[in-house]
Enzyme design. Structure first.
Site, PDB file in Angstrom:
ATOM      1  N   ASP A   1      -4.609 -98.431   7.541  1.00 60.07           N
ATOM      2  CA  ASP A   1      -3.934 -97.209   7.119  1.00 60.07           C
ATOM      3  C   ASP A   1      -2.860 -97.617   6.119  1.00 60.07           C
ATOM      4  O   ASP A   1      -1.871 -98.262   6.481  1.00 60.07           O
ATOM      5  CB  ASP A   1      -3.318 -96.520   8.333  1.00 60.07           C
ATOM      6  CG  ASP A   1      -2.628 -95.206   7.984  1.00 60.07           C
ATOM      7  OD1 ASP A   1      -2.460 -94.917   6.778  1.00 60.07           O
ATOM      8  OD2 ASP A   1      -2.239 -94.483   8.917  1.00 60.07           O
TER       9      ASP A   1
ATOM     10  N   SER B   1      -6.244 -90.875 -13.629  1.00 60.75           N
ATOM     11  CA  SER B   1      -7.049 -89.814 -14.231  1.00 60.75           C
ATOM     12  C   SER B   1      -6.260 -89.100 -15.320  1.00 60.75           C
ATOM     13  O   SER B   1      -5.052 -89.290 -15.480  1.00 60.75           O
ATOM     14  CB  SER B   1      -7.506 -88.807 -13.177  1.00 60.75           C
ATOM     15  OG  SER B   1      -6.521 -87.819 -12.942  1.00 60.75           O
TER      16      SER B   1
ATOM     17  N   TYR C   1      -0.345 -84.141  -7.368  1.00 58.84           N
ATOM     18  CA  TYR C   1      -1.439 -84.980  -7.866  1.00 58.84           C
ATOM     19  C   TYR C   1      -1.061 -85.582  -9.222  1.00 58.84           C
ATOM     20  O   TYR C   1      -1.233 -86.780  -9.461  1.00 58.84           O
ATOM     21  CB  TYR C   1      -2.709 -84.153  -7.983  1.00 58.84           C
ATOM     22  CG  TYR C   1      -3.918 -84.908  -8.507  1.00 58.84           C
ATOM     23  CD1 TYR C   1      -4.755 -85.604  -7.637  1.00 58.84           C
ATOM     24  CD2 TYR C   1      -4.219 -84.928  -9.868  1.00 58.84           C
ATOM     25  CE1 TYR C   1      -5.864 -86.292  -8.107  1.00 58.84           C
ATOM     26  CE2 TYR C   1      -5.325 -85.609 -10.353  1.00 58.84           C
ATOM     27  CZ  TYR C   1      -6.133 -86.295  -9.471  1.00 58.84           C
ATOM     28  OH  TYR C   1      -7.229 -86.976  -9.952  1.00 58.84           O
TER      29      TYR C   1
ATOM     30  N   LYS D   1      -0.556 -89.650 -10.329  1.00 58.15           N
ATOM     31  CA  LYS D   1      -1.310 -90.331 -11.378  1.00 58.15           C
ATOM     32  C   LYS D   1      -0.382 -90.866 -12.464  1.00 58.15           C
ATOM     33  O   LYS D   1      -0.545 -92.001 -12.936  1.00 58.15           O
ATOM     34  CB  LYS D   1      -2.361 -89.389 -11.977  1.00 58.15           C
ATOM     35  CG  LYS D   1      -3.441 -88.957 -10.987  1.00 58.15           C
ATOM     36  CD  LYS D   1      -4.094 -90.146 -10.311  1.00 58.15           C
ATOM     37  CE  LYS D   1      -5.178 -89.711  -9.334  1.00 58.15           C
ATOM     38  NZ  LYS D   1      -5.701 -90.848  -8.531  1.00 58.15           N
TER      39      LYS D   1
ATOM     40  N   THR E   1     -19.130 -88.333  -6.522  1.00 58.05           N
ATOM     41  CA  THR E   1     -18.699 -88.649  -5.160  1.00 58.05           C
ATOM     42  C   THR E   1     -19.006 -87.460  -4.256  1.00 58.05           C
ATOM     43  O   THR E   1     -19.301 -86.355  -4.729  1.00 58.05           O
ATOM     44  CB  THR E   1     -17.191 -88.939  -5.089  1.00 58.05           C
ATOM     45  OG1 THR E   1     -16.478 -87.737  -5.406  1.00 58.05           O
ATOM     46  CG2 THR E   1     -16.784 -90.052  -6.039  1.00 58.05           C
TER      47      THR E   1
END
Length: 290
Positions: free
Chosen positions: A75, A158, A170, A174, A205
């Site tokens: 983890d 990304s 998000y 990144k 994916t």
């Protein structure tokens, strides 16, 4: 080819991480596959469907493809578990050639078209497992790589680092890992260890296919030219073997573009860059302040 080289791929139970691990297996790497999934059904897609994949299954796929896969349940929110991972690699393999920081918390509302305050506050956990965790793993990797005088630390990033994608948490994650690669290069310069961040295109994916099914208008065109995640593994191997590796260190690279430059294809296909549509990485800044 990376025959016998040792790599760690974080967050590799499924998805991009699993594909990168398989791609390194195709090249003959010894791959330590990390993740939390030990049984099928421990993760779900955007519509709540059960996703396949465990660390053991990915490790077996690496071995089946010609490498050596070693599953490690880890983890990456737990620094003690991460420390034990690197201790194990040092004891068993004696060296580390590549770290691919891919582990990231994927909130179930990530792709929902809602403003950030209407999503659960837990969406910010990607800044813990995704940004902070990448720093921690890179810290351990550098302490192995610098004394041996070689190695590559990579971050899967990304276009969301530049454009709006999936919300501010998000995007911040990144952009953050791009900056980690940029600044780590400064500290690593001259050691033989390099750091790069790779902007991936759409990926084939389990979760991406779920997103396409949930929102075909937004994702179907992207998925038509999506990259196999093994492609990124082949790109990273090519960067590490390139005579330009020191020059590339610290860069945020669009995977499709650097692949073309280095002669890497995705199962024989060239993949498009989305630079014109989604934006460009920030250039390296030579200024340094202590």
């Amino acid at each position: 080819m990376g025959v016998g080289k040792v790599a760690i791929v974080t967050g590799a139970s499924r998805g991009v991480g699993a594909g990168i691990a398989r791609g390194l297996g195709e090249l003959g790497y010894v791959v330590y596959v990390t993740g939390r999934s030990t049984s099928a059904g421990s993760a779900r897609g955007w519509a709540g469907e059960i996703l396949p994949g465990t660390v053991a299954e990915t490790a077996q796929a690496v071995t089946d493809l010609g490498g050596k896969g070693i599953p490690v349940v880890c983890d990456h929110a737990d620094d003690a578990q991460v420390a034990k991972l690197f201790e194990r690699v040092a004891q068993e393999s004696g060296s580390l050639d590549m770290l691919i920081n891919n582990a990231a918390y994927m909130h179930p509302q990530l792709v929902e078209k809602k403003p950030f305050w209407e999503k659960d506050l837990d969406a910010q956990k990607i800044l813990d497992v995704g940004l902070r965790s990448a720093y921690v793993a890179s810290w351990h990797a550098a302490r192995m790589m610098v004394p041996q005088g070689s190695g590559l630390i990579a971050f899967t990033s990304s276009f969301g680092a530049s454009c709006y994608m999936h919300g501010p948490a998000y995007g911040a994650q990144k952009a953050g890992i791009d900056k980690l690669a940029h600044d780590m290069e400064h500290d690593l310069r001259g050691t033989g260890v390099v750091a790069v961040s790779i902007w991936l295109g759409p990926q084939v994916t389990e979760r991406a296919m779920s997103a396409k099914d949930n929102d075909p208008e937004q994702y179907e065109a992207f998925m038509a030219s999506a990259e196999n995640p093994e492609f990124t593994a082949h790109i990273l191997d090519a960067i590490d073997r390139s005579p330009e590796r020191a020059e590339l260190s610290g860069e945020t690279l669009i995977g499709a573009e650097i692949a073309k430059r280095l002669g890497v294809t995705d199962r024989g296909a060239e993949r498009p860059s989305y630079r014109d549509m989604l934006g460009a990485p920030r250039a390296k800044n030579p200024a340094a302040i202590y």
